[in-house]
Design an enzyme around this catalytic site. Structure first.
Site, PDB file in Angstrom:
ATOM      1  N   TYR A  50      62.054 -25.705  21.997  1.00 30.21           N
ATOM      2  CA  TYR A  50      61.015 -26.363  21.185  1.00 30.21           C
ATOM      3  C   TYR A  50      61.515 -27.709  20.658  1.00 30.21           C
ATOM      4  CZ  TYR A  50      58.099 -22.118  21.147  1.00 30.21           C
ATOM      5  OH  TYR A  50      57.308 -21.047  21.494  1.00 30.21           O
TER       6      TYR A  50
HETATM    7  N1  LIG Z   1      56.446 -17.125  24.084  1.00 33.98           N
HETATM    8  C1  LIG Z   1      55.779 -18.192  24.448  1.00 33.98           C
HETATM    9  O1  LIG Z   1      55.838 -18.606  25.615  1.00 33.98           O
HETATM   10  C2  LIG Z   1      54.923 -18.894  23.436  1.00 33.98           C
HETATM   11  C3  LIG Z   1      53.932 -19.791  23.870  1.00 33.98           C
HETATM   12  C4  LIG Z   1      53.139 -20.407  22.901  1.00 33.98           C
HETATM   13  C5  LIG Z   1      53.333 -20.128  21.558  1.00 33.98           C
HETATM   14  N2  LIG Z   1      54.306 -19.261  21.169  1.00 33.98           N
HETATM   15  C6  LIG Z   1      54.550 -18.979  19.731  1.00 33.98           C
HETATM   16  O2  LIG Z   1      53.335 -18.688  19.076  1.00 33.98           O
HETATM   17  C7  LIG Z   1      53.154 -19.574  17.971  1.00 33.98           C
HETATM   18  C8  LIG Z   1      51.680 -19.867  17.719  1.00 33.98           C
HETATM   19  O3  LIG Z   1      51.023 -20.278  18.864  1.00 33.98           O
HETATM   20  P1  LIG Z   1      50.394 -21.747  19.005  1.00 33.98           P
HETATM   21  O4  LIG Z   1      51.068 -22.646  18.075  1.00 33.98           O
HETATM   22  O5  LIG Z   1      50.397 -21.991  20.466  1.00 33.98           O
HETATM   23  O6  LIG Z   1      48.885 -21.615  18.684  1.00 33.98           O
HETATM   24  P2  LIG Z   1      47.893 -20.985  17.599  1.00 33.98           P
HETATM   25  O7  LIG Z   1      48.586 -20.253  16.557  1.00 33.98           O
HETATM   26  O8  LIG Z   1      46.865 -20.303  18.426  1.00 33.98           O
HETATM   27  O9  LIG Z   1      47.246 -22.305  17.031  1.00 33.98           O
HETATM   28  C9  LIG Z   1      47.922 -23.170  16.191  1.00 33.98           C
HETATM   29  C10 LIG Z   1      46.889 -24.175  15.734  1.00 33.98           C
HETATM   30  O10 LIG Z   1      46.007 -23.567  14.842  1.00 33.98           O
HETATM   31  C11 LIG Z   1      45.787 -24.392  13.728  1.00 33.98           C
HETATM   32  N3  LIG Z   1      45.780 -23.540  12.541  1.00 33.98           N
HETATM   33  C12 LIG Z   1      46.780 -22.746  12.087  1.00 33.98           C
HETATM   34  N4  LIG Z   1      46.368 -22.066  10.999  1.00 33.98           N
HETATM   35  C13 LIG Z   1      45.091 -22.450  10.770  1.00 33.98           C
HETATM   36  C14 LIG Z   1      44.138 -22.086   9.807  1.00 33.98           C
HETATM   37  N5  LIG Z   1      44.406 -21.190   8.873  1.00 33.98           N
HETATM   38  N6  LIG Z   1      42.922 -22.659   9.864  1.00 33.98           N
HETATM   39  C15 LIG Z   1      42.625 -23.569  10.826  1.00 33.98           C
HETATM   40  N7  LIG Z   1      43.500 -23.938  11.793  1.00 33.98           N
HETATM   41  C16 LIG Z   1      44.715 -23.377  11.757  1.00 33.98           C
HETATM   42  C17 LIG Z   1      46.900 -25.383  13.652  1.00 33.98           C
HETATM   43  O11 LIG Z   1      46.286 -26.598  13.276  1.00 33.98           O
HETATM   44  P3  LIG Z   1      46.901 -28.061  13.082  1.00 33.98           P
HETATM   45  O12 LIG Z   1      46.912 -28.702  14.413  1.00 33.98           O
HETATM   46  O13 LIG Z   1      45.939 -28.681  12.154  1.00 33.98           O
HETATM   47  O14 LIG Z   1      48.266 -27.857  12.510  1.00 33.98           O
HETATM   48  C18 LIG Z   1      47.404 -25.385  15.071  1.00 33.98           C
HETATM   49  O15 LIG Z   1      46.730 -26.410  15.714  1.00 33.98           O
HETATM   50  C19 LIG Z   1      53.967 -20.812  18.365  1.00 33.98           C
HETATM   51  O16 LIG Z   1      54.269 -21.622  17.228  1.00 33.98           O
HETATM   52  C20 LIG Z   1      55.162 -20.172  19.015  1.00 33.98           C
HETATM   53  O17 LIG Z   1      56.086 -19.735  18.035  1.00 33.98           O
HETATM   54  C21 LIG Z   1      55.088 -18.628  22.087  1.00 33.98           C
END
Ligand SMILES: NC(=O)c1ccc[n+]([C@@H]2O[C@H](COP(=O)([O-])OP(=O)(O)OC[C@H]3O[C@@H](n4cnc5c(N)ncnc54)[C@H](OP(=O)(O)O)[C@@H]3O)[C@@H](O)[C@H]2O)c1
Length: 324
Positions: free
Chosen positions: A54
């Site tokens: 990351y």
């Molecule tokens: N193992 C893997 O291959 C893999 C792949 C992807 C992700 N992950 C893990 O999963 C975690 C989360 O997934 P993700 O970051 O892909 O996507 P997500 O959690 O589906 O979406 C994050 C987005 O949601 C928004 N958000 C968060 N809380 C909110 C709320 N309460 N109200 C409105 N919007 C909100 C954030 O907005 P803003 O843009 O405004 O901040 C951000 O854009 C990652 O950080 C990572 O640790 C793992």
């Protein structure tokens, strides 16, 4: 699963240091991260997920680095409430049973030693099947040697998970968790013979990444996408029109609970026994995720959302490294 038998909520730090997809700006974003973490953990979010890959460009490794420094400044009692999990990437040059040794030490250092779980970031089964087993054996060695407490995997389908579970079971090392993409726009784990059933059979925790579909699920019906990078904007353009009926149902459930759509998305994962890992970088987002712990979906609402999710034609793109 928490001790009460009810699935908890964790959070993820992919955006910390990622300019390409998340438009990371250190001066703008860093000041809020320590408070975001503190609000999240004090409110009961119990696991934080990061990865050695990351951070983009000159911010390579930044997510672990920031997390390490923030955790180092937290009081020990707060740290004790949190499981810190990182993921090591099986890059092609990381080979053999010792292939992760240097990467593990580098992660430990960036995290200032605050690390409880190490996870294999993705499966190489589809393009280098010989690489995966020895690397996982090497991670299991770290657990046996007491250098890290827990072992997890990521981006594995049911068949591969069973195979790796059997390999670990044969040497007496537990697989604690598997994390895969799971949301109302990526409902594959809840399909018949999906990962949810496999995890329940094997006693492995299911962690749901991207539970908000990168923010798509938080847009109100009829609403416009937020300001975001070009890469993310393309996703919103493709998924918003088709997900309108789903987001309308989510908004109705949210209104009934005086909650947000994000909370509905998180509690849908929990209703399926999965721990959601929303990506957090703002205090308001942490507060919102914490509120989701205070209520749960009724069976009727879950079934309604299941039907809409499974009927949906437009879904989140699958991770190309996901194995069957
Ligand atoms: N193992 C893997 O291959 C893999 C792949 C992807 C992700 N992950 C893990 O999963 C975690 C989360 O997934 P993700 O970051 O892909 O996507 P997500 O959690 O589906 O979406 C994050 C987005 O949601 C928004 N958000 C968060 N809380 C909110 C709320 N309460 N109200 C409105 N919007 C909100 C954030 O907005 P803003 O843009 O405004 O901040 C951000 O854009 C990652 O950080 C990572 O640790 C793992």
């Amino acid at each position: 699963m928490g001790e009460s038998g009810v699935t908890g909520i964790g959070f993820g730090t992919w955006s910390w240091g990622n300019q390409l997809l998340w438009g990371y700006e250190p001066d703008r974003d860093d000041p809020a991260l320590a408070e975001t973490l503190e609000v999240a953990v004090r409110g009961g979010l119990s696991l934080v997920d990061t990865a050695d890959s990351y951070g983009t460009g000159r911010f390579n490794g930044r997510s672990e680095w920031l997390l390490g420094r923030i955790l180092d400044r937290c009081d020990g009692a707060l740290r004790a409430q949190l499981t810190v999990a990182t993921k090591l990437a099986p890059f092609p040059w990381r080979l053999g049973r010792r292939g992760f040794d240097r990467a593990f030490s580098a992660s430990q250092e960036r995290l200032c030693g605050h690390l409880q779980r190490v996870q294999l970031h993705w499966s190489t089964a589809r393009y280098a099947p010989w690489q995966e087993g020895p690397l996982l054996d090497g991670l299991a060695d770290l657990v046996e040697e007491g250098r890290v407490a827990e072992l997890g995997v990521s981006n594995l389908g049911p068949r591969r998970l069973r195979a790796l579970h059997a390999r670990m079971q044969a040497r007496g090392v537990a697989l604690r968790s598997v994390q895969v993409q799971m949301s109302l726009l990526a409902p594959e784990p809840i399909q018949a013979d999906g990962l949810k059933t496999t995890c329940a059979d094997l006693g492995i925790d299911l962690l749901a990444y991207s539970p908000l579909a990168l923010g798509v699920l938080t847009v109100p019906p009829g609403g416009s996408p937020p300001q975001c990078t070009r890469l993310r904007a393309g996703l919103f353009r493709r998924l918003l029109p088709a997900s309108e009926p789903l987001r309308t149902a989510m908004a109705q459930i949210a209104a009934h609970h005086q909650a947000s759509q994000a909370q509905v998305a998180l509690n849908w994962c929990r209703a399926h026994g999965a721990m959601p890992l929303p990506g957090l970088r703002r205090v308001t987002q942490a507060r919102d995720a914490v509120k989701a712990l205070s209520w749960s979906l009724s069976d009727q609402d879950r079934e309604h959302l299941d039907a809409l999710a499974l009927a949906g034609q437009e879904r989140m793109p699958a991770n190309p490294f996901m194995s069957a």
